[in-house]
Structures are given as C-alpha cells and as structure tokens.
Design an enzyme around this catalytic site. Sequence first.
Site, mmCIF file in Angstrom:
data_model
loop_
_atom_site.group_PDB
_atom_site.id
_atom_site.type_symbol
_atom_site.label_atom_id
_atom_site.label_comp_id
_atom_site.label_asym_id
_atom_site.label_seq_id
_atom_site.Cartn_x
_atom_site.Cartn_y
_atom_site.Cartn_z
ATOM 1 N N GLN A 89 -7.940 1.484 4.889
ATOM 2 C CA GLN A 89 -8.701 0.969 6.026
ATOM 3 C C GLN A 89 -10.111 0.524 5.669
ATOM 4 O O GLN A 89 -10.727 -0.227 6.412
ATOM 5 C CB GLN A 89 -8.766 2.026 7.140
ATOM 6 C CG GLN A 89 -7.443 2.256 7.841
ATOM 7 C CD GLN A 89 -6.931 1.023 8.581
ATOM 8 O OE1 GLN A 89 -7.683 0.165 9.000
ATOM 9 N NE2 GLN A 89 -5.606 0.935 8.704
ATOM 10 N N CYS B 5 4.321 7.552 24.369
ATOM 11 C CA CYS B 5 5.070 6.718 25.303
ATOM 12 C C CYS B 5 5.155 5.271 24.845
ATOM 13 O O CYS B 5 5.727 4.428 25.510
ATOM 14 C CB CYS B 5 4.491 6.819 26.712
ATOM 15 S SG CYS B 5 2.822 7.432 26.804
ATOM 16 N N GLY C 293 0.822 -1.199 0.000
ATOM 17 C CA GLY C 293 0.000 0.000 0.000
ATOM 18 C C GLY C 293 0.858 1.251 0.000
ATOM 19 O O GLY C 293 0.536 2.255 -0.650
ATOM 20 N N THR C 294 1.964 1.206 0.724
ATOM 21 C CA THR C 294 2.887 2.340 0.766
ATOM 22 C C THR C 294 3.432 2.650 -0.624
ATOM 23 O O THR C 294 3.486 3.812 -1.035
ATOM 24 C CB THR C 294 4.040 2.016 1.742
ATOM 25 O OG1 THR C 294 3.483 1.891 3.058
ATOM 26 C CG2 THR C 294 5.089 3.099 1.743
ATOM 27 N N ALA D 280 -3.332 -4.947 0.678
ATOM 28 C CA ALA D 280 -4.021 -6.226 0.862
ATOM 29 C C ALA D 280 -3.960 -6.752 2.292
ATOM 30 O O ALA D 280 -4.922 -7.350 2.773
ATOM 31 C CB ALA D 280 -3.445 -7.270 -0.093
#
Lengths: 491, 491
Positions: free
Chosen positions: B178, B321, B69-70, B196
């Site tokens: 998403q 954190c 996807g990136t 995917a």
Amino acid sequence: MPYFDAASSAPLHPVARQALQAALADGWADPARVYREGRAAPVLLDSAREAAADAVGCRPDELVFTPSGTHAVHAGVAGALAGRRRVGSRLAVSAVEHSSVLHAAAAHEAATGGAVTEVPVDRFGRVSSDGYDEALRPDTALACLQSANHEVGTEQPVALVAEVCRSRGVPLLVDAAQSLGWRPVEGAWSLLTASAHKWGGPAGVGLLAVRKGVRFAPQGPADERESGRAPGFQNLPAVVAAAASLRAVRAEAAAESVRLRALVDRIRARVPELVPDVEVVGDPERRLPHLVTFSCLYVDGEALLHELDRADFSVSSGSSCTSSTLTPSHVLRAMGVLSEGNVRVSLPLGTPEAEVDRFLEVLPGVVSGVRERFGVPVAAAGRERAASGSVPAEAVSTEPVPSGPDGGEGEGEGERRGKLVVDALGRRCPIPVIELAKVFGDVPVGGTVTVLADDEAARLDIPAWCEMRGQEYMGERPADHGVAYVVRRVS
Amino acid sequence: MPYFDAASSAPLHPVARQALQAALADGWADPARVYREGRAAPVLLDSAREAAADAVGCRPDELVFTPSGTHAVHAGVAGALAGRRRVGSRLAVSAVEHSSVLHAAAAHEAATGGAVTEVPVDRFGRVSSDGYDEALRPDTALACLQSANHEVGTEQPVALVAEVCRSRGVPLLVDAAQSLGWRPVEGAWSLLTASAHKWGGPAGVGLLAVRKGVRFAPQGPADERESGRAPGFQNLPAVVAAAASLRAVRAEAAAESVRLRALVDRIRARVPELVPDVEVVGDPERRLPHLVTFSCLYVDGEALLHELDRADFSVSSGSSCTSSTLTPSHVLRAMGVLSEGNVRVSLPLGTPEAEVDRFLEVLPGVVSGVRERFGVPVAAAGRERAASGSVPAEAVSTEPVPSGPDGGEGEGEGERRGKLVVDALGRRCPIPVIELAKVFGDVPVGGTVTVLADDEAARLDIPAWCEMRGQEYMGERPADHGVAYVVRRVS
C-alpha cells in the site's frame, strides 16, 4: 529480419495487441468488486475462460488462468500428486519433457521423497505407449507427457498413452505448450497445461485445465481467485488478450500448418544437401508443422548462432556450447543424437517463403565459416582427416592413456602404433570431436583413437560422430582427469 | 466518474501505458537468447530492476520480479521460513496483515506444523514494537508486518519493529503493497514485497526484495530465472511498465500526498458532521495520505455500495454484508470497531477536489436512504429508539433467554420487566444491531437487552454499538441457536 524462434516465444499476435489495448481500458479493476469498473472485469474474465476452454476442449469451470505456463505445470503436477497421495508418490515423466515438468519432478523428489520414473524415447524423441505401460507402478500417482517436443518438434502419441494411463487408473497431465495454438490435444487426458506467449498471446498467462473427477489438491497458499488453484490478482488484460489470440491463431492454423509444413520439409530436405555432416533430428512425419532441428558436426553452437544473427536470422540451439549449464540439451541426450552445432528453426505464423529460401542460401556459408575458424576446412568436412594443423603436437600421442582401470599398460610397440590418444582435456564442444576427426586417418583400420575429454558434450557427440561416420564406438572409461572415450576404426 | 478504490487497484498510470506499448514492441522475446530480439530483453530487464531497486532502497541483485504481490509474499514467507528452519518454525504476523500474508501463514501451519503468533493492534489498527518484542520467541524464524494497512490506512511503526527484530536476530518481512508508491520503507527490514497494480503499474508484476545476508531458501520448483526465486517466463513488458510507473508516481508523490491528505482530512472531519452514527476508523495522523475508512451504524454495506455506485462513486467495504465470506473484515475485527455500513475511500493520484466535495454532498442522502429501507428513519438515527414498527412483534419478548449456561431461570416478575430478549436469528448484518437499537429505549436504566443472533458480524458490531452509545456490553454466551449478546442500559 527473420525471427525463427517461435518455439521460445512467438511475436505478439495483432489480435492479442488489440485485445490487450481494449482490456487495459476496461479490465484493470478488481473483478471481485461490485462497482461498475469491477463489474466489467468478471464479464471479460468469464468470456475469456469460455473461449480458452473451447480451444482446449474442456468445460470453462475446469480451466483456470495462471501467471505462466511454468506456473500451470508446477501447480498441476503438485496438485495432482497431492490429490492422489494415498495411492503413492511416484511420478512418471518422459525423458524429453520441458524443464518446467522436470523441475516439478525434482521438487517433488526433494520435498516429499517421491520417486520419479523416466520414460525413454527413441532416436526421434518419441515415447511409446508401451514405455508408459512399463513405467506405471501400483504407487504411480501421476504421469506427464508433452503433446509435442519443444526442441525437435516430435509429436507424442498422447491419445495412446492416455488410454494406457486410463486403463491403469493413473491421471495423465499433458503439457500442450507447443501444440495448443495448432489444435486441441486428442485423447482422454486428465490435466492439461499451456502458455499464451507460445501461441502469440502476451507473457504472463498460462492455462491449467483439470478434468472433473480428477483428484486435485492445490498446494501452497491459496485464495478465493481461480477456484483456489492460482492465487493472486488476476492479470485480466493479459488473460483477455491470451484468449482472443488463441481463437485467432486457431482460425489460421489449418492453412498455416500446411504452408509451414511445406517450408519445414524444404529445410529438412535441403540442409543435408547443402551442408556436409549434418544430422536432422526429430520425427520427420509426426511433428509440429513449423519446427525443425538439425546438428552440424565440428561446429560451435554459440559461434553459429552469432553468425546467423549477423546474417539476420534469429534461431535457438540445444548445444551445450550456447548455454550456461555446460551440458547439452537433455532432449538431444535422451535421443542419443549429435548435439554440437545444434540449430532449432521454429517459424512464426506468416513466415514468408522467401525468408526460408534466404536461410537456405545463407546457412552453408555460415557453417563453413565457423568450421574454418576451428581448423576444419570446408573441403575436409565430411572426411575423416582435417588438413589444418591447429592441434598442438603434444596433444596427440601414441602413449597409452595415462591411467585408468583398463589402461594399456604392458602392450607391445606394434599394438601401440594402432592406438592414438588425443588429449582434449579442458577443451569445450566441439573441439574434442574435431580433434578426434583430425587424427582418425592416422590409425590403421582396426586401430583405436582414445579421446580424453572433460566436456559433458563429448559423451553424446563422440558416439554420435561414430554413428554418422560408421565407425565403432567402444565405450568410455574414467581417466585420471575427465573421461577416456575409445573409438575403433572399422573402415 | 469518481473511482475511489485505488487501494484495490489503481488505474493504469499513463507512463505505465506508454512503457507497456514500447516494451510490447521491443521486449517480447526470451531474455535468455543471444539474437537481437533476445538481446534487447535483458537490457530492458536490467534497467527495470535498477529502477525498482532504487525506489525500494535496495541493490538490484537483491530484487526479483514475481507474477503478483501475492506471489511475492508467498515466495518471500516460504523462502525466509525455510532459510531459518534450523532456528524453528514459528512465524509472527500482525493481526491486520493482508490476506496473502495470512494465507501464507495458514499454509505454513498446515504443511509444516509451524506455529503462528499473532501480534494484536490497538483501536487504530496499529501494532506496537512491544507487541513484537513479546511475540518473538527463541524459535521464531520470521516476523511479518505491513508498512501500512490496506483497509484503514494506518501506518505501522516498521522502523521500530525492525529494530526489535534485529536485536532479537529475527528477519522482518515488510509487505509494502500500500505504501511503496508513496515512499521507500524506512528501517532495517530484511525482506520486502510489493505489487505494481497498487501504484498504477500493470497487473502481473510483484516485487520481492531479500537483503544480502538474509538466509533464504526458495521453495517449490525453481528455474534459472530471477535468481531462482521466481520461476517462469518473465512478463517483460509488464515489468518494464511497472518500473517506469513506480518512478513516475514517486515523482508526483510529495505534492500529491500533501494534496490528497488535505482531501482525506476533509472527509474525516465532515463525514461525522454530515452523517449521524458514523465511526471513522484508523489512525488519524499516522496514515496513508489517500485513504480513509468509516462505518455507519444501521446500514447494510452491500446496499450502501450499490447506492454509491448508482451515484457514480466506486468505493470498497470491509463489511461482511458485502462479501461472500459472511464474516466481517479481519482488520476491523482485530481493531474492535464497528463493521456494518463500512466504506473505504482510497483516492487515486490526481483526484479532483470537486469529486471529494460531491462525495460529501451525496453521502448523507445515500446513508439515510439505506437506513430508511431498514426501518431506521433518518430522524431517529442517533437516538436509542427507532420509530418504525418493522420488527415483528414476536421477535421481542420479555421471556428469559430460552436456555444456555447463564439462562435466567427462576427470576421474579419484577426482574423480568428489566430484561428484553430480541430474536435476530437468521438475520444478517446490520439487522441485529438495528433490532437492538429499536427496543433499547423500552428497558429501564439498569435493565438489559439480550440479542440472539447467528450472524458473525454481531459479535463485532454489538460491542461497537455499546462503545459508540456509552452503554455497557456485558458479554456473550452460547444459546440454543446462535449466540446471546447481553447489553445493559446505563443511561
């Protein structure tokens, strides 16, 4: 069903399949997470990286996984060039690199105006370290060289070239896609790339190693994964399978390389005996153990592949007549060897001897069958004259070439008799060479045949025919349509 | 063992596993080859492309497969920007996009000097179409908007924004990572990306759809694969598995979205009842069916994730954190909501109701356990005064802030009594807010507490604490070390 195209993609190694299964169960979660599914992932990733680095001969923190060998090459070339931007923007590549390197070079030229110097090869497809010495300039930022050629199997003198590069202060990127399954790359390389599906690993995994101390500036968007050198969610099951199978094929490499080398030697020796008018190409000694390439005169590569496929043999070809680009393989072109009827045989690990023997049984009939279809009777192949009359009468004339700078205007009748013109315009490889061969016996010794052709393969194959036949290639000149190639009969 | 982090990576869907197995047997060869192994590959590839295009709602020739996807986002943003280079180089993105979009935007700024306009979101993390209308300029080449937010689940008004973009002649790239497993993206988008492994497919596959007519100029080296938009050997088994599983999850989507929405509604309603000092964030209605996020005051995110993991729940967090970056999630920051003790629950398909109920049973004890460790007794949480004395005496003083442009020099004794200073320098989230809460009861109504902190999360969490407590946040000013945050007690 013999699959003889390991150099395109090797069948998935059983160890790769097992590792993939196991990692699909344990290694699907995000390695950046702290929960148990995520904790398993970085452990698998670290261990895969260590195994791969061990096989490459580098430190684990010098190696990243990319989505393919192509991505590794593109990222490696771009990052190394950018890292040495201050030195200059020149890139040196051999003329026979894989297309991924040449595409990276072209993108570099287009995007940054950087220059690319091409290092030539000899007739075996081999570069020399002197060739790189000449190619390197003060503004050369990077040199690239494959470890072994993917089309003809010739091994390159990587260690020597690496020494030249080191003495000139230029980093060397080695594309080890074809050889890494066999052994590590020797010499003082700076960057190294490879592709898992070439050694029997899964698709979707490449390797990029960048030695410590090499200036490297990753290009394009990055993220926190893979040291900022390969963005995107890691394909962990495939990475695990890639590393496991690399280790497995290396364990078999010593024995298999001896066995397959003997089988390839058999093909190299027998094919020219069994099939007339064949040129076996590539270095006979300094070569990959499992790969051999030959070209067959008067043969359509596409038809040859289909006939071999019908006989159950899967092989590849660098002929233009089998590709969509209409140009012969840049590798064969750079070597200056025949491209028509080109066949690459690359044996996967474990190829049975019997399959090779059957290939040698089947090949002569397949080649002669294809030649017959093109009007080159089997009996005539190997002579300068084809018996069949498939050439339309009007395609052969004793007229001078219609025009062109050196057109034959003003010649006498006697001179014209020694000059034949064959019009092969619009005809694809291997027709122009077949037409040349058919009429060649019609001109007297000392006479010439001019072939008019617009197929790119003719530029390579007509000179190659002359070399194989011992006739004189006199060069080419532009014609009204296409190009006029002139051959003088010397025997 | 409940895995509640589907938004990071969904467990491999059974259909994906089966399709992967089958395609590993049939689809490993090079789709560009003519022999039988190669011929099977393009057939599988075409059919996967048709299935994926059908699920996306585009034509098969508009869709290419990328390695992640990136990669789809990076290639889509770069190609669309380059395709409209003549119009300008401005990029509009929402403030809550996935990091891959923001990285692409940063690379665009760095490499080409292009400008990036950020579109703000409301407290639910939602953009407005007016926001995009204001952000688009004559030189805007591309706008990007996610279909739904990955951290808080808020659905974006994509169709409305697409209309605005269309009327202004600007292409819209939608990151559908998403939501694509749930349903197609509505509206007149121009480019769409997805991944995917978010819908239960394998890692190693992204989708990039570019509508016909959208100007698109692929950047970087290309080859002949995937329409020149995604170079490298296709990962065919993974592509086949991705397409098959997308079809499978869509078949379950209607029923599962109703079922999981009810479970998420239960979490949204019950958590604030069961756990004091919790802020549930994200749009309560216009949201993904399976995802809910909340933040817990006075809680260390890292400790919370570890305790939940020990209780067998795998969840994610946007708290600083828990990350290596030391900054809270840019999404929570853009929304202006509490980031400390942040928990994202994203339910995979088929999550049993009982697991959600057990999570609700376990959570209150886990949160109070973490709070106790930080000296925030369970009974005191929810009040302005902590009982335990874990704050070193010297950390609280009635002295004025040591320096700074608005330092309190020259104030009288009476004024000083109404002003407390808490030194939380060097202390990480959630300590600064805990220290604030512990002393807050010591100042009279109308008095102020100044918190000195150098942890980035304080900038977000101190105002969020004021909002939750109904106290007045008076702003920040630089101090000698770190930043001074000033809060006035109003009740």
